[in-house]
Structures are given as C-alpha cells and as structure tokens.
Design an enzyme around this catalytic site. Structure first.
Site, PDB file in Angstrom:
ATOM      1  N   HIS A 123       0.963  -1.267  -0.029  1.00  0.00           N
ATOM      2  CA  HIS A 123      -0.083  -0.180  -0.254  1.00  0.00           C
ATOM      3  C   HIS A 123       0.812   1.335   0.122  1.00  0.00           C
ATOM      4  CE1 HIS A 123       0.924   0.492   4.252  1.00  0.00           C
ATOM      5  NE2 HIS A 123       0.991  -0.574   4.460  1.00  0.00           N
ATOM      6  N   ASP A 124       0.324   2.207  -0.688  1.00  0.00           N
ATOM      7  CA  ASP A 124       1.020   3.663  -0.789  1.00  0.00           C
ATOM      8  C   ASP A 124       2.165   3.682  -1.003  1.00  0.00           C
ATOM      9  OD1 ASP A 124      -1.435   5.187   0.777  1.00  0.00           O
ATOM     10  OD2 ASP A 124      -0.538   3.444   2.430  1.00  0.00           O
ATOM     11  N   GLY A 141       5.114  -1.078   2.754  1.00  0.00           N
ATOM     12  CA  GLY A 141       4.294   0.110   2.392  1.00  0.00           C
ATOM     13  C   GLY A 141       4.962   1.156   2.454  1.00  0.00           C
TER      14      GLY A 141
END
Length: 277
Positions: A123-124, A141
């Site tokens: 994520h991100d 992440g």
C-alpha cells in the site's frame, strides 16, 4: 469496448469500464470500480479489485491480484486507489494493493514496468517508470522507487524506504535504508557496494558525469563526517555536475530512514572493471 474480447467464463461487474481492443481471457473477475485501459490483455484467472486503473497496453498473467485491500491495520475500509501505468507486464501471481485511507490513499506504478512472478507491491508505494521487479521481490508500504530501478530476485525492501533512480538491488538483498540514485545495494542486510555503472551507461550518462559521481560518492561516505554534513562539501566540489546535484538533493531530503552505506570496516569501492571509460 469496441473490438474487445471477453471470455464467457469471466465476470465483469456492472460499473467496470473496459477500454477498446481489450482481451480478457477465461475466469477473470473485474470489480465494479475497475478501469481497464485500451489494448490491455488479461490472460486468465486475473482479479482486479476496488478502484484500480490498469494503463493502456499492459499485459497481466494468470493468478495476479490487483487492487486488494492494504495489509495495514490502520486502514478502515475507505475508498482508496491503485493506478498502474501504460505498457506494464505483470506476471503470474503478482499482488498489488491499494493505498490506505489514513495515508496517501493511492498506490502508483509508472509506465513500462515489469513485475516477474510472485512480486508484491504494498500500500501507498510510489514506483517510477521502467522499473523491474524480479521474481519474489517484496516491498513494504510507503516505499518510493525512482525511474529505471532493477531489483533482483527475492529482495525485500522495508516500509518507508526510498530507492533513488537508476539504482540496482541485488538478489535476496534486505534493504532497510534509503539507497542513493545510481547506488548498488547487495547483501543481507543490504549495504552500499558501489554504483550501478552499467545502469549509468545504459541511461546514456556522459563519461565525465560518471567520474564525477564516483568521486562524489567516495567523498560522501568517507566517514570523517556525517553524510548530511558532508553533502555541502560534495556539492561545492562539483558545482557544475547535474548528476552530483541530483545525488545531494536526494541526501538532503527529509526521510524516515537511515542511508544504505558501505560496510563499517571498509571504504566504498567502485571497481574500475565495471567502467572502462
């Protein structure tokens, strides 16, 4: 969806946007918020979840799962996004997750990237153009990866790490620190083993700039001062070098991580055998 071909065993949920000349093979599942660009091919058994955009001309192989929920306990189920650029190749079993609702909210992959089998993008993350993940590469992440980076098989990158453009990370390396542009990280845990001379040549970097970077990196990591305090000395020593300025800009940017450095018992060595210039 002009000229698109969708196998009858695949499920395309209402609301999904399918571009022109798309080829969706058997047993794929495309969620209602997905956007599939023009000339995309999903070979078979591909899952595209959530608000995921697959760029024009990309090709996705069986058992890839794109746009899954982030593996982050802080995510509360909000609307987040995964954006994959144009002409990417995503091989078997690759997973890419959307951003978290408490952070960037978006995971971004650039154009012309290649992800070999079972690689993972968390994520991100922000991934530049022309990046290669070899088999089983895993990144945590909030990782940022610059353009033209190559990551060897089985390598792992800690969350929040930054990898500068044109860097190279060796197979099975465990990178827990920021890696400067053109840097070459090897080992477990990974250390700075030199510069990615081959990558510099492939990018068309001029011979004088390669020499400038070689000398600048030796100065930067000579251990007589801290890296950031050395940065001003290095910038002053090479005032006309755009490549050195780029390196120092990377060093002086605020970061959550330490820097990937040479081993404590040795100065940085950049073998002349890697550069015949």
């Amino acid at each position: 969806m002009s000229d698109s071909r969708i196998h009858p065993t695949s499920i395309i949920e209402q609301g999904a946007r399918i571009g022109d000349r798309v080829n969706i093979g058997p047993f794929c599942h495309i969620g209602s918020e997905a956007v599939i660009g023009d000339d995309v091919e999903l070979i078979s058994h591909v899952v595209v979840m959530g608000r995921t955009i697959v760029g024009n001309g990309s090709k996705v192989y069986p058992n890839a799962v794109l746009g899954g929920d982030p593996q982050n306990t802080k995510h509360k189920g909000g609307h987040t996004t995964l954006v994959i650029g144009k002409n990417c190749v995503i091989r078997e079993g690759v997973t890419m997750h959307r951003g978290t609702d408490g952070s960037l909210g978006i995971t971004t992959v650039g154009d012309n990237c290649m992800f070999l089998a079972y690689a993972h993008v968390a994520h991100d993350c922000v991934i530049g153009d022309n990046v290669t993940f070899s088999n089983n590469v895993m990144i945590g992440g909030h990782v940022s990866i610059g353009n033209n980076v190559i990551i060897g098989g089985g390598a792992g990158i800690h969350q929040f790490v930054r990898v500068g453009h044109h860097a190279f990370i060796g197979g099975l390396a465990a990178l827990a620190s920021d890696l400067v542009p053109y840097g070459m990280a090897i080992g477990n845990h990974a250390y700075l083993g030199g510069l990615n001379i081959i990558g510099m040549k492939r990018s068309g970097m001029a011979r004088p700039e390669i020499h400038n970077l070689r000398h600048a990196v030796r100065m930067l990591f000579d251990r007589t001062k801290s890296i950031k305090s050395r940065a001003d000395d290095v910038r002053a020593a090479f005032p006309e070098s755009a490549a050195v300025a780029d390196l120092i800009d990377f060093i002086t940017t605020d970061t959550k991580r330490a820097y990937c450095t040479p081993p404590l018992d040795s100065a940085i060595e950049i073998s002349d055998s890697d550069d015949n210039s």
